[in-house]
Design a protein around this motif. Structure first.
Motif, PDB file in Angstrom:
ATOM      1  N   ALA A 215       0.826  -1.202   0.000  1.00 12.56           N
ATOM      2  CA  ALA A 215       0.000   0.000   0.000  1.00 12.56           C
ATOM      3  C   ALA A 215       0.864   1.257   0.000  1.00 12.56           C
ATOM      4  O   ALA A 215       0.533   2.253  -0.656  1.00 12.56           O
ATOM      5  N   SER A 216       1.976   1.214   0.710  1.00 15.27           N
ATOM      6  CA  SER A 216       2.877   2.374   0.753  1.00 15.27           C
ATOM      7  C   SER A 216       3.491   2.636  -0.616  1.00 15.27           C
ATOM      8  O   SER A 216       3.615   3.790  -1.040  1.00 15.27           O
ATOM      9  N   LEU A 217       3.876   1.574  -1.311  1.00 16.98           N
ATOM     10  CA  LEU A 217       4.442   1.745  -2.652  1.00 16.98           C
ATOM     11  C   LEU A 217       3.400   2.308  -3.617  1.00 16.98           C
ATOM     12  O   LEU A 217       3.710   3.148  -4.464  1.00 16.98           O
ATOM     13  N   GLU A 218       2.157   1.862  -3.471  1.00 15.28           N
ATOM     14  CA  GLU A 218       1.088   2.416  -4.312  1.00 15.28           C
ATOM     15  C   GLU A 218       0.886   3.897  -4.019  1.00 15.28           C
ATOM     16  O   GLU A 218       0.672   4.701  -4.934  1.00 15.28           O
ATOM     17  N   GLU A 219       0.954   4.269  -2.733  1.00 15.71           N
ATOM     18  CA  GLU A 219       0.722   5.677  -2.406  1.00 15.71           C
ATOM     19  C   GLU A 219       1.903   6.540  -2.850  1.00 15.71           C
ATOM     20  O   GLU A 219       1.717   7.691  -3.258  1.00 15.71           O
ATOM     21  N   LEU A 220       3.109   6.014  -2.756  1.00 17.26           N
ATOM     22  CA  LEU A 220       4.263   6.756  -3.282  1.00 17.26           C
ATOM     23  C   LEU A 220       4.076   7.024  -4.771  1.00 17.26           C
ATOM     24  O   LEU A 220       4.284   8.155  -5.244  1.00 17.26           O
ATOM     25  N   ALA A 221       3.672   6.003  -5.511  1.00 13.65           N
ATOM     26  CA  ALA A 221       3.426   6.177  -6.947  1.00 13.65           C
ATOM     27  C   ALA A 221       2.323   7.203  -7.175  1.00 13.65           C
ATOM     28  O   ALA A 221       2.400   8.030  -8.097  1.00 13.65           O
TER      29      ALA A 221
ATOM     30  N   GLU B  38       7.282  -0.301 -10.455  1.00 14.94           N
ATOM     31  CA  GLU B  38       8.181  -1.434 -10.654  1.00 14.94           C
ATOM     32  C   GLU B  38       8.528  -2.079  -9.314  1.00 14.94           C
ATOM     33  O   GLU B  38       8.576  -3.312  -9.197  1.00 14.94           O
ATOM     34  N   ALA B  39       8.791  -1.237  -8.297  1.00 15.40           N
ATOM     35  CA  ALA B  39       9.100  -1.764  -6.968  1.00 15.40           C
ATOM     36  C   ALA B  39       7.906  -2.528  -6.401  1.00 15.40           C
ATOM     37  O   ALA B  39       8.064  -3.562  -5.747  1.00 15.40           O
ATOM     38  N   TRP B  40       6.695  -2.027  -6.667  1.00 10.79           N
ATOM     39  CA  TRP B  40       5.490  -2.716  -6.199  1.00 10.79           C
ATOM     40  C   TRP B  40       5.386  -4.089  -6.851  1.00 10.79           C
ATOM     41  O   TRP B  40       5.096  -5.091  -6.180  1.00 10.79           O
ATOM     42  N   ARG B  41       5.613  -4.147  -8.160  1.00 14.21           N
ATOM     43  CA  ARG B  41       5.512  -5.435  -8.857  1.00 14.21           C
ATOM     44  C   ARG B  41       6.528  -6.432  -8.317  1.00 14.21           C
ATOM     45  O   ARG B  41       6.223  -7.619  -8.143  1.00 14.21           O
ATOM     46  N   ALA B  42       7.743  -5.957  -8.047  1.00  6.35           N
ATOM     47  CA  ALA B  42       8.772  -6.850  -7.511  1.00  6.35           C
ATOM     48  C   ALA B  42       8.382  -7.348  -6.116  1.00  6.35           C
ATOM     49  O   ALA B  42       8.545  -8.528  -5.800  1.00  6.35           O
ATOM     50  N   ALA B  43       7.864  -6.447  -5.275  1.00 10.69           N
ATOM     51  CA  ALA B  43       7.467  -6.834  -3.921  1.00 10.69           C
ATOM     52  C   ALA B  43       6.269  -7.762  -3.925  1.00 10.69           C
ATOM     53  O   ALA B  43       6.142  -8.635  -3.061  1.00 10.69           O
ATOM     54  N   GLU B  44       5.383  -7.595  -4.906  1.00 12.50           N
ATOM     55  CA  GLU B  44       4.177  -8.407  -4.972  1.00 12.50           C
ATOM     56  C   GLU B  44       4.466  -9.804  -5.507  1.00 12.50           C
ATOM     57  O   GLU B  44       3.852 -10.786  -5.069  1.00 12.50           O
TER      58      GLU B  44
ATOM     59  N   ASN C 223      10.093 -12.580  -3.411  1.00  7.59           N
ATOM     60  CA  ASN C 223      10.451 -12.466  -1.999  1.00  7.59           C
ATOM     61  C   ASN C 223      11.637 -11.509  -1.858  1.00  7.59           C
ATOM     62  O   ASN C 223      12.769 -11.922  -1.594  1.00  7.59           O
ATOM     63  N   VAL C 224      11.384 -10.215  -2.025  1.00 11.41           N
ATOM     64  CA  VAL C 224      12.457  -9.223  -1.990  1.00 11.41           C
ATOM     65  C   VAL C 224      12.754  -8.825  -0.552  1.00 11.41           C
ATOM     66  O   VAL C 224      11.912  -8.972   0.346  1.00 11.41           O
ATOM     67  N   ASN C 225      13.943  -8.298  -0.336  1.00 12.24           N
ATOM     68  CA  ASN C 225      14.299  -7.719   0.961  1.00 12.24           C
ATOM     69  C   ASN C 225      13.711  -6.317   1.019  1.00 12.24           C
ATOM     70  O   ASN C 225      14.147  -5.431   0.266  1.00 12.24           O
ATOM     71  N   PRO C 226      12.717  -6.058   1.869  1.00 14.11           N
ATOM     72  CA  PRO C 226      12.037  -4.756   1.856  1.00 14.11           C
ATOM     73  C   PRO C 226      12.981  -3.583   2.090  1.00 14.11           C
ATOM     74  O   PRO C 226      12.870  -2.548   1.430  1.00 14.11           O
ATOM     75  N   SER C 227      13.909  -3.729   3.010  1.00 12.01           N
ATOM     76  CA  SER C 227      14.807  -2.621   3.332  1.00 12.01           C
ATOM     77  C   SER C 227      15.676  -2.251   2.141  1.00 12.01           C
ATOM     78  O   SER C 227      15.786  -1.069   1.763  1.00 12.01           O
ATOM     79  N   LEU C 228      16.289  -3.260   1.514  1.00  6.73           N
ATOM     80  CA  LEU C 228      17.153  -2.992   0.364  1.00  6.73           C
ATOM     81  C   LEU C 228      16.353  -2.467  -0.820  1.00  6.73           C
ATOM     82  O   LEU C 228      16.804  -1.556  -1.534  1.00  6.73           O
ATOM     83  N   ALA C 229      15.157  -3.038  -1.031  1.00 11.22           N
ATOM     84  CA  ALA C 229      14.332  -2.611  -2.163  1.00 11.22           C
ATOM     85  C   ALA C 229      13.897  -1.158  -2.011  1.00 11.22           C
ATOM     86  O   ALA C 229      13.924  -0.385  -2.974  1.00 11.22           O
ATOM     87  N   LEU C 230      13.491  -0.761  -0.813  1.00 14.06           N
ATOM     88  CA  LEU C 230      13.053   0.619  -0.595  1.00 14.06           C
ATOM     89  C   LEU C 230      14.218   1.591  -0.699  1.00 14.06           C
ATOM     90  O   LEU C 230      14.086   2.677  -1.284  1.00 14.06           O
ATOM     91  N   GLU C 231      15.351   1.228  -0.134  1.00 17.26           N
ATOM     92  CA  GLU C 231      16.510   2.129  -0.214  1.00 17.26           C
ATOM     93  C   GLU C 231      16.933   2.322  -1.673  1.00 17.26           C
ATOM     94  O   GLU C 231      17.215   3.453  -2.106  1.00 17.26           O
ATOM     95  N   ALA C 232      16.955   1.227  -2.445  1.00 16.40           N
ATOM     96  CA  ALA C 232      17.302   1.339  -3.861  1.00 16.40           C
ATOM     97  C   ALA C 232      16.280   2.208  -4.595  1.00 16.40           C
ATOM     98  O   ALA C 232      16.636   3.010  -5.474  1.00 16.40           O
ATOM     99  N   LEU C 233      15.003   2.066  -4.242  1.00 11.85           N
ATOM    100  CA  LEU C 233      13.969   2.875  -4.874  1.00 11.85           C
ATOM    101  C   LEU C 233      14.206   4.361  -4.632  1.00 11.85           C
ATOM    102  O   LEU C 233      14.134   5.181  -5.563  1.00 11.85           O
ATOM    103  N   PHE C 234      14.500   4.734  -3.397  1.00 12.12           N
ATOM    104  CA  PHE C 234      14.679   6.152  -3.090  1.00 12.12           C
ATOM    105  C   PHE C 234      15.969   6.711  -3.687  1.00 12.12           C
ATOM    106  O   PHE C 234      16.042   7.894  -4.011  1.00 12.12           O
ATOM    107  N   VAL C 235      16.992   5.872  -3.848  1.00 11.18           N
ATOM    108  CA  VAL C 235      18.196   6.318  -4.564  1.00 11.18           C
ATOM    109  C   VAL C 235      17.831   6.689  -6.001  1.00 11.18           C
ATOM    110  O   VAL C 235      18.249   7.725  -6.532  1.00 11.18           O
ATOM    111  N   ARG C 236      17.025   5.841  -6.642  1.00 12.22           N
ATOM    112  CA  ARG C 236      16.627   6.097  -8.019  1.00 12.22           C
ATOM    113  C   ARG C 236      15.711   7.319  -8.116  1.00 12.22           C
ATOM    114  O   ARG C 236      15.829   8.129  -9.048  1.00 12.22           O
TER     115      ARG C 236
END
Length: 355
Positions: free
Chosen positions: A273-279, A326-332, A335-348
């Protein structure tokens, strides 16, 4: 009284179920669609009509109603075997027995194979209703033996009405914003009405704005803020499940699995839900920049959106929204690591938004 009055929207599902009741029910149905759109409510309403007792069906006390739910991460073969044993018992009060298989998308391979046998040759008095959030995990052999009943996301007006009924003190812009952010799902609308939701939402929007507003923006800090919200939701779900299980005669292992599943499920749902709201926030920047203020999801933050769009972010918000999707699709899907996935997202996001 309308047979499915407790289920908002869903005209196609209601049409199919009304026809089934009028013409005589089939032996198996599969209600499928996103979580939080009324599938379970419709399943219980359908069972209530078939058994002629809405109240006891909703209370789960009708002797001819059998409910199978996931314990832990999956619906297990032992539970399907127990259903199979019950399936060949004659009705107690009604002229039929109704079997609700909730969380059908959680059937593991062995359980799905076992259930298939019951779907192939059920007793004439049995109606089996599977309820699944997705079809991809179910084998084609099960799909082909059920009548599919699709459920879609609810309309904005339906969610707005639900929000207004459950939180009459909100302003019109707040009600509209929550209805739009909920994305057609009542479970998410309920999540947003949680007393702690306002604080979580404020932290999420701050994280969304950080890449283009804060010169000292740290992707790891933004990721941690969102993970903290997910952990909070998980802890609350754990406490609720523990309360529900108090006094129930469940083996300790099964109780522990249910509690763990409730916590993990809430954490995962909060992350998605957080990834959807960020988008949605970045999409709103695009919408406001185009002069279509009335179409924004975050209607209660329109002043912030206007100020941010005035910074001239170019194509950055559109690209950031796609990164979030894209991050939402990967998380959905994985089995991604949430911390690494979110940090990579915010870097991008920092990169595309000109940080």
């Amino acid at each position: 009284m309308e047979r499915f009055a407790t289920v908002p929207d869903q005209p196609e599902a209601k049409r199919l179920l009304t026809a089934a009741l009028d013409d005589g029910p089939a032996h198996a149905y599969l209600f499928h669609g996103p979580a939080g759109v009324g599938k379970r409510a419709a399943a219980f309403a359908f069972a209530g009509v078939l058994l002629g007792d809405d109240r006891r069906v909703v209370e789960r006390t009708h002797p001819d109603l059998y409910i199978l739910e996931a314990l832990g991460e999956f619906v297990r073969i032992d539970d399907v075997r127990a259903l199979h044993h019950d399936l060949h018992m004659r009705p107690y009060e009604s002229d039929r027995r109704v079997y609700l298989v909730l969380d059908a998308h959680r059937l593991n391979d062995d359980a799905a194979d076992a259930l298939l046998k019951d779907l192939e040759e059920p007793p004439a008095y049995a109606t089996i209703v599977l309820v699944a959030d997705e079809l991809g995990s179910l084998p084609e052999t099960i799909l082909s033996r059920c009548q599919l009943v699709p459920f879609g996301r609810l309309s904005e007006s339906a969610v707005r009405t639900w929000v207004a009924d459950h939180a009459p003190g909100l302003t019109e812009s707040q009600t509209t914003a929550l209805a739009r952010v909920a994305g057609g799902r009542l479970d998410r609308a309920a999540r947003l009405l949680d007393p702690a939701a306002e604080e979580r939402r404020a932290a999420l929007i701050e994280a969304a704005r950080g890449p283009y507003l804060d010169p000292e923006f740290e992707p790891a800090d933004a990721a941690e803020a969102i993970l903290a919200g997910a952990a909070q939701r998980g802890a609350a779900a754990k406490d609720r499940e523990q309360e529900l299980l108090e006094g129930r005669d469940l083996p300790a292992r099964e109780a522990e699995q249910r509690i763990r599943r409730a916590q993990r499920g809430a954490e995962r749902e909060e992350l998605l839900a957080s990834l959807e709201e960020l988008a949605a926030w970045y999409r709103d920047l695009v919408v406001v920049a185009a002069g279509a203020d009335g179409a924004v999801q975050h209607a209660d933050r329109i002043d912030d959106l206007r100020a941010d769009a005035a910074r001239g972010l170019g194509e950055g918000p559109e690209r950031a929204a796609e990164l979030c999707r894209e991050a939402w699709r990967a998380a959905e899907e994985f089995n991604v690591n949430p911390s690494l996935a979110l940090e990579a997202l915010f870097v991008r996001c920092r990169r595309v938004l000109g940080g």
